[in-house]
Every structure is written in structure tokens, then in C-alpha cells.
Scaffold this motif. Sequence first.
Motif, short mmCIF file in Angstrom:
data_model
loop_
_atom_site.label_atom_id
_atom_site.label_comp_id
_atom_site.label_asym_id
_atom_site.label_seq_id
_atom_site.Cartn_x
_atom_site.Cartn_y
_atom_site.Cartn_z
N UNK A 166 0.84 -1.20 0.00
CA UNK A 166 0.00 0.00 0.00
C UNK A 166 0.87 1.25 0.00
N UNK A 167 1.92 1.27 0.83
CA UNK A 167 2.81 2.42 0.91
C UNK A 167 3.45 2.70 -0.45
N UNK A 168 3.82 1.64 -1.16
CA UNK A 168 4.41 1.81 -2.50
C UNK A 168 3.43 2.51 -3.43
N UNK A 169 2.18 2.06 -3.42
CA UNK A 169 1.16 2.67 -4.27
C UNK A 169 0.97 4.15 -3.93
N UNK A 170 0.89 4.46 -2.65
CA UNK A 170 0.69 5.85 -2.22
C UNK A 170 1.85 6.72 -2.71
#
Length: 276
Positions: A166-170
Motif C-alpha cells: 500500500x505504501x508503495x502505491x501511495x
Amino acid sequence: MTTFSFNPVTPHPLLQPFIAKMWVFESSGRLPALDRKLIVPNANFKLAFTSRNGLVARVEDKTFTQQENELSFTGLVDSAVMLDPKEDVQTATIVVEFNPLGAYRFFQLPYTEVKNKIVGMTDLLGKQVSVLQQQMGEERSVKKKLQLLQSFLLKRLENATPDLIYDFYINRIFENKGLITVAQLEKETGYSARWLHKKFTANLGTGAKNLAEIIRFKQFYQAYSTGADLFHLKEYMYEYYYDQSHFLRAFKRFTGSTPTDLQNSINELATRHYTS
């Protein structure tokens, strides 16, 4: 004449990666009746403690009231908000704005249920927040209130588990200033759009596409809030929108106005909240 200020606070170093900004809002009373008390979406979650007076906010067709000495949480907002002190008296509110990487680390909440809503933290987390709320209410010093609040957040951070995918996507959405599609995110990671939507709704309360749209408009409104007029922003607009119609739909959605109407009615609250 009503006066107000946004006084920035530097968060504890361990909190800084997850907090977009932290400040104390102070007002001598309600804003003039004819002023537009506009807050434009910025993709952040808000944790607020109103230590003096209260606040009234209108989001979409709902009105939310935050009482004095109450901790409240604002989920992701993707429409214009109208905000004013509850009573026409002196007001003071501590606000922590979590970036999209932050809120899920501190609070395991039903984020889809708090989207476009302001909810009392005691309703969300119960007794542990009731104790903090009481302690902050009893303290007279703003500095000590801030210490209590940050200690609470640091304790919750100790047990946080990062969601690296999720952090990567953000980070990809922010790096591209909202100019990235779900199809591109799918291609980069191999995860499906359906899986991606499920991940975002769990940690954010909305999908990746909606977040990208908020971030995209944020680029434009950030410039507008620092004093650039709409005429000089016209070319800048086409860096983020296909055409004028595309831009006007986004503008209406996030501000509740047309560009001309907003320019004629904008006030200091709307711009300073965004740039403080």
C-alpha cells in the motif's frame, strides 16, 4: 472584526513521516456571515481537539458539530467543507493532519464508514480515548495538551505494522502528482485493480483513482492558494487536465463553486488553511 491564526507545531521526529502538518487554530469568534468558510480537500485525515468553544462543519449535505474538549476524527474528504466556530466567542483547536501513509498506522478504523464524516474518537476507540480526552481537557497549557496527544500517538505507533505494498502505491501517486492511472499501477506491481481497490478502501476509505484525483487538484489549488490568479493558471491547468471541461468538473466537485464564483468570494480562511 474576527481574527484567526494557524500556528504550526513541529511533531515528534518519530511521528513526522506520517503527519502532513500539525497546528493550533485560534479564532476570536465566528467569521463574518458573508465570508465563504471553505476548506478544500487535501487527501489528509484529521485528528482534532477543540480546547475552547466548538466547531461546526458541513460536508456534502451533512452537518457535524465538535463540542468543546472533544477529540474527533475526520475521514478522507473528497468534497468541499464549510467550517466555522460553534459560538461567536474565542476558539482554540489542536489539529493533527495525517498523510495517507499515516492514519492506518495509528488507528484500525472502518475508513469507508468515516469518509466525508467527522466522528467523535470515543465512538471509534472507546475508553482509551476517553481518558486522553479528559486529561487534555483538564490541562490549561496548550503545550501540555500537545504533549499528551503526541505521547498517545507515539504509544500507538509502537504497535504499528506497515503495509509496504500500500505504501508503495501511495508514494507512486504522490510522485506523479496524481497523474498515474490504476492500469499503470497494475502494470508496475502485477496486482489486479480489484485487489488494489480492496487495499485502498481498507487503509484509506476510498480507491486509488479517487485519491489520484484529489492529489491532482491539490497541485492546482496549492498554487491558487498562494496568490496565483486563475488567468495565469490557465496553462498550468492543462498539465493536469485533458481540457477545460475536465478541469471545471473537478473544480466544482472539490470547491463547490465555479472558478469565477470562488475568486469573487474566497477568503483568508480558505487559502491559509491550505498553505499553513
